[in-house]
Design a protein around this motif. Structure first.
Motif, PDB file in Angstrom:
ATOM      1  N   SER A 138      33.028  -7.429  18.177  1.00  0.00           N
ATOM      2  CA  SER A 138      32.316  -7.821  16.955  1.00  0.00           C
ATOM      3  C   SER A 138      31.381  -6.715  16.492  1.00  0.00           C
ATOM      4  N   ASP A 146      36.648 -10.767  11.835  1.00  0.00           N
ATOM      5  CA  ASP A 146      36.394 -11.126  13.224  1.00  0.00           C
ATOM      6  C   ASP A 146      37.012 -12.501  13.480  1.00  0.00           C
ATOM      7  N   GLU A 147      37.352 -12.770  14.723  1.00  0.00           N
ATOM      8  CA  GLU A 147      37.933 -14.061  15.092  1.00  0.00           C
ATOM      9  C   GLU A 147      39.113 -14.423  14.190  1.00  0.00           C
TER      10      GLU A 147
HETATM   11 MG    MG Z   1      32.943 -11.506  18.980  1.00  0.00          MG
END
Ligand code: MG
Ligand code: ADP
Length: 704
Positions: free
Chosen positions: A336, A395-396
């Motif tokens: 991240s 992200d994710e």
């Molecule tokens: Mg992360």
């Protein structure tokens, strides 16, 4: 304004049109009202003709709009036609009248004046008719009462103009006047934002012929009158107002904004940097310096920022130059952090999470929300559209919504997103690079399972990525010690700096602070790196040398050959070949080189090889297997699937007086055939959940 000066202004506009716009007015008259309903006036022309008049137009746009349109109506036309409802639309305002959306202030007299804003269309309602004059038909005597309508709500007559009674009335649509209307939400363009700022937006009302001309994701300059609207909370009026715009003209900016000003000095600095022998290392050291290690990942991020060359083939088709890259890895490994750093260095970037913060998510959506009048369908651009011509850091990614999953394939390969819902049919551009991060499905990596099974993304989607890195977090004393040092130094530098600025009594000198800061600062500072990248993307279109082409060809053919013997898995597909080309072009751009040299090919082959090793290897045989990436199933798995199924069928036939094949027997036979009983059992379980077999009686299975 007095009657006299107003008619003077009408005269001034009339002679302005005669001097500068005679042809345009004649054309308008010919095409009015079907094909054309507006006269476009360049601000510069008006200013050259009469600076006072031009400035008055900006300062008192309401009155002057009337005046300009009145002048148009009185223009003596060669054809016998009236320009009754024609508009005058001013465009291309000077720079000082182009505002940052976040810079709009009452104290600067912005409200009430004509300004321009630049940005990206985030949302657009569908185009709807709006009533501007309502004809109320009296149900008692049939008389029509005409009431002009404006934006302060629907006005009804007090009494009938015929019988003077209070109705009842019915709105007669045929006798009423309507106009097309649309609302846009324009958001600051990502490239104007310094790292991490949340973009702000302004709503724009459009009327008549300029409606329906833009799609979300378009970069636009809107000219219009800045107005304010009182904010309500439920039924209550509050004391706060929201600025909005009555749009006069909307210009779609095809070219990238030239927001990033690169001065001659910058250019000198960039050219000097590009000759550094260790420029690649310097670049790598300038990406997320607080994160230790990941040299290959960081180099790939750099390549992604520079991107390959978008190729237009003679037959009109197009090969994307943008690189897509995915980091999959254990939690807490700095993914991240690395992703969010891209905001500091990408000239145009959007950072978001797969779960998405807006209703449009990652791609785009037709939604019905509080925008517009709350009843309309609105087309909203998601992250990949907003990042058009830039980088979308997501992200994710594995947590993305189901709607996004299907749109994602098209977005990544064709670089566009089609929306077709609720009567809205639109194609939005998403010519961006995707930098994604995902966590393994079961929390942590299991290096003995193929990657396709460990992340919650379809194989077809995974195969769209040019590079996939797997990040595992396994203890390694030497590496851990270096990592610890790095994190501690970074934090120490932060502590020193904070103490120096916050505490007057700090014992540390500025020199000490600088010394430690030096160790953790990026080699090339973010501002310069942004400019460097923008410069390279604008000026550098490298082509391959024979040596580079030969090296890539050899690598590719060699990999394929490993799969040539009879039953071996096919190692890589042509998609990877295109990835190699893109990567090597990007590598040449880093040096601002016009040619892709052998060194570029070597550099990227090394990266691709190690990525492939990490992910494309069939965990059971240790061989490269593109199928693992492309279909999520390795060859040995496929063989197992086939043989387990065959076993079930054969055994069920042998035991034809039983309800099915006994599971124990299947496992025994599987083991005899050299298969792992565990794996066979898992496979049986999988067949069952997929409905390919069923259990007529506990302990027995049959194929369906
Ligand atoms: Mg992360
Ligand atoms: P992830 O997204 O992979 O779960 P994060 O980016 O949230 O991980 O990182 C968690 C924390 O660990 C962050 O504060 C980050 O600074 C630190 N960290 C992890 N790996 C590294 C590394 N290699 N170098 C420096 N810090 C790291």
């Amino acid at each position: 304004m007095s009657q006299v000066s107003e008619s003077q202004d009408v005269d001034a506009f009339l002679s302005f049109y005669r001097t500068y716009y005679a042809d345009e007015v004649a054309r308008l008259a010919q095409n009015y009202p079907k094909e054309q309903r507006s006269l476009y006036v360049e601000y510069d022309d008006l200013y050259t003709y009469d600076p006072d008049l031009a400035e008055r137009y900006l300062n008192r746009p309401g009155e002057m709009q009337e005046v300009a349109e009145e002048a148009l109506r009185t223009y003596d036309l060669p054809v016998d036609i009236s320009l009754g409802q024609a508009h005058v639309r001013l465009r291309h305002l000077p720079r000082e009248n182009t505002l940052d959306i976040r810079g709009i202030r009452v104290s600067d007299d912005h409200i009430g004046s004509m300004v321009a804003v630049m940005g990206i269309v985030r949302k657009a309602t569908d185009v709807r008719p709006k009533i501007v004059e309502a004809a109320f038909e009296c149900q008692r005597c049939g008389t029509m009462t005409y009431i002009p309508q404006n934006d302060s709500g629907f006005q009804e007559p007090h009494e009938c103009q015929g019988c003077e009674r209070q109705g009842p009335f019915r709105v007669n649509n045929n006798e009423s006047k309507f106009i097309d209307s649309q609302q846009l939400r324009v958001q600051e363009s990502p490239e104007g934002l310094r790292g991490g700022e949340t973009p702000q937006s302004i709503d724009v009302n459009l009327e008549d012929d300029i409606c329906g001309k833009v799609t979300p994701g378009d970069h636009v300059t809107v000219v219009g009158r800045l107005e304010m609207e009182q904010v309500t909370s439920g039924q209550e009026k509050t004391t706060v107002f929201d600025p909005y715009m009555e749009g006069v003209s909307v210009v779609i900016e095809d070219e990238e904004f030239e927001d990033m000003d690169i001065t001659d000095e910058d250019k000198q600095e960039i050219l000097e940097l590009s000759t550094h022998e260790n420029i690649y290392d310097e670049m790598v050291a300038s990406v997320a310096p607080s994160i230790y290690g990941y040299e290959q990942e960081k180099l790939s991020m750099i390549l992604q920022l520079f991107s390959g060359v978008t190729k237009h083939l003679p037959d009109g088709s197009r090969i994307r130059g943008d690189l897509h890259m995915l980091l999959i890895g254990d939690p807490g490994t700095g993914k991240s952090q690395m992703l969010s750093y891209i905001r500091n260095i990408a000239p145009r970037s959007v950072y978001t999470s797969g779960k998405g913060s807006s209703s449009a998510g990652l791609t785009a959506a037709a939604v019905r929300d509080d925008f517009g009048d709350g009843q309309q369908w609105t087309l909203e651009a998601g992250a990949l559209v907003l990042a058009d011509k830039g980088i979308a850091a997501v992200d994710e990614l594995d947590k993305m919504r189901p709607e996004d999953r299907s749109a994602m394939h098209e977005a990544l390969e064709q670089q566009q997103i089609s929306v077709s819902k609720a009567g809205i049919n639109a194609t939005l551009k998403s010519r961006c690079s995707l930098l994604g991060a995902a966590n393994p499905k079961y929390g942590r990596f299991d290096q003995y399972e193929p990657i396709g099974e460990q992340i919650d993304l379809e194989p077809a989607l995974i195969s769209r990525f040019d590079l996939i890195f797997t990040v595992t977090d396994s203890p390694d004393p030497e590496h851990d010690a270096k990592l610890a040092d790095h994190i501690l130094t970074t934090n120490y530098a932060g502590e020193l700096n904070t103490q120096r600025t916050e505490m007057a009594t700090s014992n540390f000198t500025q020199e000490q602070v600088d010394e430690v800061t030096e160790e953790v600062a990026p080699v090339i500072d973010a501002e310069l790196l942004r400019k460097y990248i923008a410069y390279a993307k604008r000026n550098c279109y490298p082509t391959m040398t024979d040596e580079a082409r030969a090296a890539i060809r050899e690598f590719y053919v060699d990999l394929r050959a490993k799969g040539a013997d009879e039953d071996a898995p096919v190692p890589v597909t042509a998609r990877k070949l295109e990835a190699l080309v893109r990567l090597s072009e990007a590598s040449a751009r880093v040096r601002l080189s016009d040619t892709v040299e052998e060194e570029d090919a070597t550099r990227i082959i090394e990266i691709v090889r190690s990525c492939l090793q990490d992910i494309g290897v069939d965990p059971e045989t240790g061989q490269f297997d593109a199928d693992v990436v492309e279909t999520g199933t390795s060859k040995s798995q496929r063989d197992r699937i086939k043989s387990v199924k065959e076993l079930i069928e054969t055994i069920a036939q042998e035991y034809d007086d039983e309800p099915g094949a006994p599971v124990d027997t299947i496992l025994e036979r599987a083991e005899e055939a050299g298969m792992d009983a565990d794996k066979a059992e898992k496979q049986i379980e999988k067949f069952r959940t997929k409905g390919e077999i069923y259990e007529p009686k506990p302990g027995y299975v049959r194929t369906t």
